[in-house]
Design a protein around this motif. Structure first.
Motif, PDB file in Angstrom:
ATOM      1  N   MET A   1       0.814  -1.206   0.000  1.00 35.69           N
ATOM      2  CA  MET A   1       0.000   0.000   0.000  1.00 35.69           C
ATOM      3  C   MET A   1       0.853   1.264   0.000  1.00 35.69           C
ATOM      4  N   ALA A   2       2.091   1.090   0.453  1.00 34.72           N
ATOM      5  CA  ALA A   2       2.913   2.284   0.668  1.00 34.72           C
ATOM      6  C   ALA A   2       3.007   3.151  -0.573  1.00 34.72           C
ATOM      7  N   GLU A   3       3.029   2.511  -1.746  1.00 37.86           N
ATOM      8  CA  GLU A   3       3.196   3.274  -2.977  1.00 37.86           C
ATOM      9  C   GLU A   3       1.982   4.098  -3.344  1.00 37.86           C
ATOM     10  N   THR A   4       0.830   3.615  -2.936  1.00 43.14           N
ATOM     11  CA  THR A   4      -0.375   4.329  -3.332  1.00 43.14           C
ATOM     12  C   THR A   4      -0.878   5.255  -2.225  1.00 43.14           C
ATOM     13  N   ALA A   5      -0.104   5.347  -1.146  1.00 39.53           N
ATOM     14  CA  ALA A   5      -0.534   6.212  -0.056  1.00 39.53           C
ATOM     15  C   ALA A   5       0.061   7.606  -0.214  1.00 39.53           C
ATOM     16  N   LEU A   6      -0.720   8.585   0.226  1.00 38.84           N
ATOM     17  CA  LEU A   6      -0.288   9.975   0.227  1.00 38.84           C
ATOM     18  C   LEU A   6      -0.074  10.376   1.669  1.00 38.84           C
ATOM     19  N   HIS A   7       0.848  11.285   1.870  1.00 37.59           N
ATOM     20  CA  HIS A   7       0.895  11.842   3.220  1.00 37.59           C
ATOM     21  C   HIS A   7       0.273  13.228   3.187  1.00 37.59           C
ATOM     22  N   LEU A   8      -0.772  13.401   3.981  1.00 40.20           N
ATOM     23  CA  LEU A   8      -1.469  14.689   4.005  1.00 40.20           C
ATOM     24  C   LEU A   8      -1.148  15.426   5.302  1.00 40.20           C
ATOM     25  N   VAL A  22      -3.002   8.831   3.743  1.00 39.94           N
ATOM     26  CA  VAL A  22      -4.369   8.715   3.227  1.00 39.94           C
ATOM     27  C   VAL A  22      -4.338   8.200   1.799  1.00 39.94           C
ATOM     28  N   ALA A  23      -5.535   7.847   1.286  1.00 35.62           N
ATOM     29  CA  ALA A  23      -5.609   7.294  -0.069  1.00 35.62           C
ATOM     30  C   ALA A  23      -5.824   8.385  -1.109  1.00 35.62           C
ATOM     31  N   MET A  24      -6.651   9.383  -0.754  1.00 37.66           N
ATOM     32  CA  MET A  24      -6.958  10.430  -1.731  1.00 37.66           C
ATOM     33  C   MET A  24      -7.364  11.705  -0.996  1.00 37.66           C
ATOM     34  N   VAL A  25      -7.064  12.844  -1.631  1.00 37.14           N
ATOM     35  CA  VAL A  25      -7.465  14.125  -1.066  1.00 37.14           C
ATOM     36  C   VAL A  25      -8.218  14.906  -2.141  1.00 37.14           C
ATOM     37  N   VAL A  26      -9.353  15.472  -1.785  1.00 39.09           N
ATOM     38  CA  VAL A  26     -10.060  16.359  -2.713  1.00 39.09           C
ATOM     39  C   VAL A  26     -10.001  17.767  -2.123  1.00 39.09           C
ATOM     40  N   LEU A  27      -9.346  18.683  -2.882  1.00 44.65           N
ATOM     41  CA  LEU A  27      -9.099  20.032  -2.391  1.00 44.65           C
ATOM     42  C   LEU A  27     -10.063  21.050  -2.987  1.00 44.65           C
ATOM     43  N   PRO A  28     -10.483  22.029  -2.192  1.00 49.92           N
ATOM     44  CA  PRO A  28     -11.351  23.082  -2.733  1.00 49.92           C
ATOM     45  C   PRO A  28     -10.518  24.184  -3.391  1.00 49.92           C
ATOM     46  N   GLY A  29     -10.023  23.941  -4.598  1.00 55.64           N
ATOM     47  CA  GLY A  29      -9.228  24.946  -5.311  1.00 55.64           C
ATOM     48  C   GLY A  29     -10.100  26.127  -5.721  1.00 55.64           C
ATOM     49  N   VAL A  30      -9.472  27.271  -5.996  1.00 55.81           N
ATOM     50  CA  VAL A  30     -10.272  28.448  -6.344  1.00 55.81           C
ATOM     51  C   VAL A  30     -11.014  28.253  -7.667  1.00 55.81           C
ATOM     52  N   ALA A  31     -10.475  27.381  -8.525  1.00 52.76           N
ATOM     53  CA  ALA A  31     -11.119  27.189  -9.823  1.00 52.76           C
ATOM     54  C   ALA A  31     -11.895  25.872  -9.875  1.00 52.76           C
ATOM     55  N   GLY A  32     -12.224  25.321  -8.717  1.00 52.68           N
ATOM     56  CA  GLY A  32     -12.953  24.066  -8.687  1.00 52.68           C
ATOM     57  C   GLY A  32     -12.231  23.018  -7.868  1.00 52.68           C
ATOM     58  N   LEU A  37      -4.309  12.032  -6.060  1.00 56.48           N
ATOM     59  CA  LEU A  37      -3.940  10.666  -5.709  1.00 56.48           C
ATOM     60  C   LEU A  37      -2.421  10.598  -5.607  1.00 56.48           C
ATOM     61  N   ALA A  38      -1.911   9.473  -5.173  1.00 52.86           N
ATOM     62  CA  ALA A  38      -0.461   9.318  -5.074  1.00 52.86           C
ATOM     63  C   ALA A  38       0.170   9.493  -6.460  1.00 52.86           C
ATOM     64  N   ARG A  39       1.394   9.901  -6.481  1.00 53.77           N
ATOM     65  CA  ARG A  39       2.172  10.130  -7.703  1.00 53.77           C
ATOM     66  C   ARG A  39       1.553  11.190  -8.618  1.00 53.77           C
ATOM     67  N   HIS A  40       0.956  12.149  -7.992  1.00 52.18           N
ATOM     68  CA  HIS A  40       0.406  13.273  -8.743  1.00 52.18           C
ATOM     69  C   HIS A  40       1.574  14.148  -9.173  1.00 52.18           C
ATOM     70  N   GLN A  41       1.360  14.887 -10.232  1.00 51.77           N
ATOM     71  CA  GLN A  41       2.403  15.826 -10.673  1.00 51.77           C
ATOM     72  C   GLN A  41       2.602  16.904  -9.600  1.00 51.77           C
ATOM     73  N   PRO A  42       3.844  17.389  -9.417  1.00 53.64           N
ATOM     74  CA  PRO A  42       4.053  18.489  -8.453  1.00 53.64           C
ATOM     75  C   PRO A  42       3.144  19.664  -8.794  1.00 53.64           C
ATOM     76  N   LEU A  43       2.468  20.175  -7.772  1.00 54.00           N
ATOM     77  CA  LEU A  43       1.419  21.164  -8.018  1.00 54.00           C
ATOM     78  C   LEU A  43       1.349  22.164  -6.872  1.00 54.00           C
ATOM     79  N   VAL A  44       1.098  23.409  -7.245  1.00 56.76           N
ATOM     80  CA  VAL A  44       0.809  24.418  -6.237  1.00 56.76           C
ATOM     81  C   VAL A  44      -0.495  25.075  -6.623  1.00 56.76           C
ATOM     82  N   THR A  45      -1.439  25.123  -5.716  1.00 58.97           N
ATOM     83  CA  THR A  45      -2.725  25.705  -6.067  1.00 58.97           C
ATOM     84  C   THR A  45      -3.269  26.565  -4.941  1.00 58.97           C
ATOM     85  N   LEU A  46      -4.028  27.586  -5.318  1.00 61.99           N
ATOM     86  CA  LEU A  46      -4.691  28.434  -4.327  1.00 61.99           C
ATOM     87  C   LEU A  46      -5.948  27.730  -3.852  1.00 61.99           C
ATOM     88  N   LEU A  47      -6.243  27.859  -2.584  1.00 67.29           N
ATOM     89  CA  LEU A  47      -7.469  27.264  -2.056  1.00 67.29           C
ATOM     90  C   LEU A  47      -8.424  28.350  -1.589  1.00 67.29           C
TER      91      LEU A  47
END
Lengths: 142, 295
Positions: A1-8, A22-32, A37-47
């Motif tokens: 499971m370690a590979e598919t886990a995210l640390h939040l 955790v397994a997945m995070v859904v964020l309230p970004g300003v644009a939706g 999920l794990a192995r997501h592209q590096p990202l910075v977003t406004l919330l």
């Protein structure tokens, strides 16, 4: 499971509110909403003020009422840095309710020209938004 | 010479004063621990936010001007915010801030600049008003337990005054907590935010990364939207430092007061015993004199 886990990690001025694998995070970004999920592209977003949903490793969900800030995704790490955040089960519903009532009372005086100088309507509006968000998320937690 | 009765009364009075100062010392110590814990709790947030801002600053458009960073070529109006406590009995805690603000105000005026004063804490508000200074904004009831929402409100007011051109610079005078017996008086500029401050103040929690981040929206916009948070953090930190300093200063002041009371009690007890002895001797002499007269 370690590979598919995210640390939040959810960080606020009052301390770290949430820190778990955790397994997945859904964020309230300003644009939706943004699902991470794990192995997501590096990202910075406004919330914006909203609800951060967390799918735990056992499949159950945690709901976090979160405020304004940003989220950073790097490798398997999700940092949510916001000005306030509360996990659904720990939201003080009475306090959120009275905060919402107070803000609504202030906003009712919007038409009255005398009040304009002493009441900061923008602030009241923001306070109302935050309080309503907390109430909404609190209801999901039960 | 004071009578026995007088001395006893003074002893009782000093004893009850000592009780109060002892209690205040202990309350201040407990509150100080809480204030320090809050400073600790803020740290991760402040570090993450500031480091993110620095990263964003390097990726954002250099030519872009941000309202909160605009240095006014000709500074005409300067705002001074005095950060004090709501209560006294804390040694020179409040007086230092007020004195500095009045001094700076005089200097700025001598330079031909206009000043706008604001105050946090009942003590600062009261003293400045009493001296006939006009305050453009006041906040009270938060020095005991400042919340982030308070910082947000104060920061919003500063930003509004700055962006609307009512003021060209916002400075805050507050006590920085060093130890319970030592506070450093600080005078920091909150607005405009210095660009170098954002880009240079590396705190070393995260190594510099050269990954291609996906920015949503673009870095410049994120940077601009997060700038107010930078101001809020600076204000919140000042509030927390001031709160911890206040409790520290009160603790020390009350400890000194308790010690003086102790000393005074010793002196008074000595005086009491001496007076009592004198009274007894006097009585014996009188009895003996009376007996002799009869005999």
């Amino acid at each position: 499971m370690a590979e598919t886990a995210l640390h939040l990690e959810v960080v606020t001025p009052d301390g770290v509110v949430y820190s778990d694998h955790v397994a997945m995070v859904v964020l309230p970004g300003v644009a939706g909403e943004l699902g991470i999920l794990a192995r997501h592209q590096p990202l910075v977003t406004l919330l914006g003020i909203g609800e951060t949903r967390v799918k735990r490793l056992d499949g159950t969900y945690d709901y976090i009422a979160s405020g304004v800030g940003y989220a950073e995704v790097l490798f398997s790490m999700v940092m949510v840095v916001v000005d306030h955040a509360e996990v659904a089960g720990r939201i003080d519903v009475d306090r959120a309710g009275s905060a919402a009532r107070r803000a609504r009372d202030l906003l009712e005086r919007r038409g009255d020209p005398g009040a304009r100088a002493e009441v900061d309507f923008y602030r009241a509006e923001q306070a109302l938004k935050r309080a309503e968000n907390r109430l909404r998320v609190a209801r999901r937690g039960v | 010479m004071a009578t026995l009765h007088d001395i006893r009364r003074r002893i009782t009075s000093v004893q009850s004063t000592r009780k109060i100062t002892k209690a205040m010392e202990m309350v201040a110590a407990a509150k100080l621990r809480r204030a320090q814990a809050r400073i600790e709790a803020l740290r991760p947030y402040a570090i993450d936010m500031v480091e993110m801002m620095m990263d964003l600053a390097t990726y954002s458009d250099e030519r872009r001007e941000f309202a909160l960073m605009r240095e006014h070529p000709e500074e005409r109006t300067v705002s001074l915010v005095a950060m004090t406590g709501d209560r006294g009995l804390a040694g020179s805690f409040n007086a230092n801030v007020i004195r500095r603000v009045i001094e700076e105000d005089r200097k700025l005026r001598a330079d031909g600049k206009k000043t706008r004063l604001a105050a946090v804490g009942k003590k600062g508000i009261g003293t400045l008003r009493f001296r006939r200074y006009e305050l453009v904004a006041t906040w009270q009831g938060l020095s005991d337990r400042p919340e982030y929402a308070n910082a947000r409100a104060i920061a919003k007011r500063m930003i509004d005054a700055f962006t609307s051109g009512q003021t060209d610079r916002v400075r805050v005078v507050y006590n920085q907590f060093k130890s319970p017996i030592e506070q450093t008086l600080m005078d920091v500029t909150i607005l405009p935010i210095r660009r170098e401050e954002v880009t240079e103040e590396r705190l070393g929690r995260r190594p510099v990364t050269h990954l291609s981040y996906l920015y949503e929206p673009d870095p410049t916009t994120i940077f601009e939207r997060l700038l107010p948070a930078y101001v809020e953090i600076a204000v919140y930190r000042a509030l927390l430092e001031s709160s911890a300093s206040e409790q520290g200063a009160r603790m020390t002041a009350m400890r000194n007061a308790s010690e003086s009371a102790e000393e005074m009690l010793g002196d008074l007890t000595l005086a009491l015993n001496r007076a009592r002895q004198a009274a007894i001797t006097q009585e014996i002499l009188e009895v003996v004199a009376g007996a002799e007269a009869l005999g």
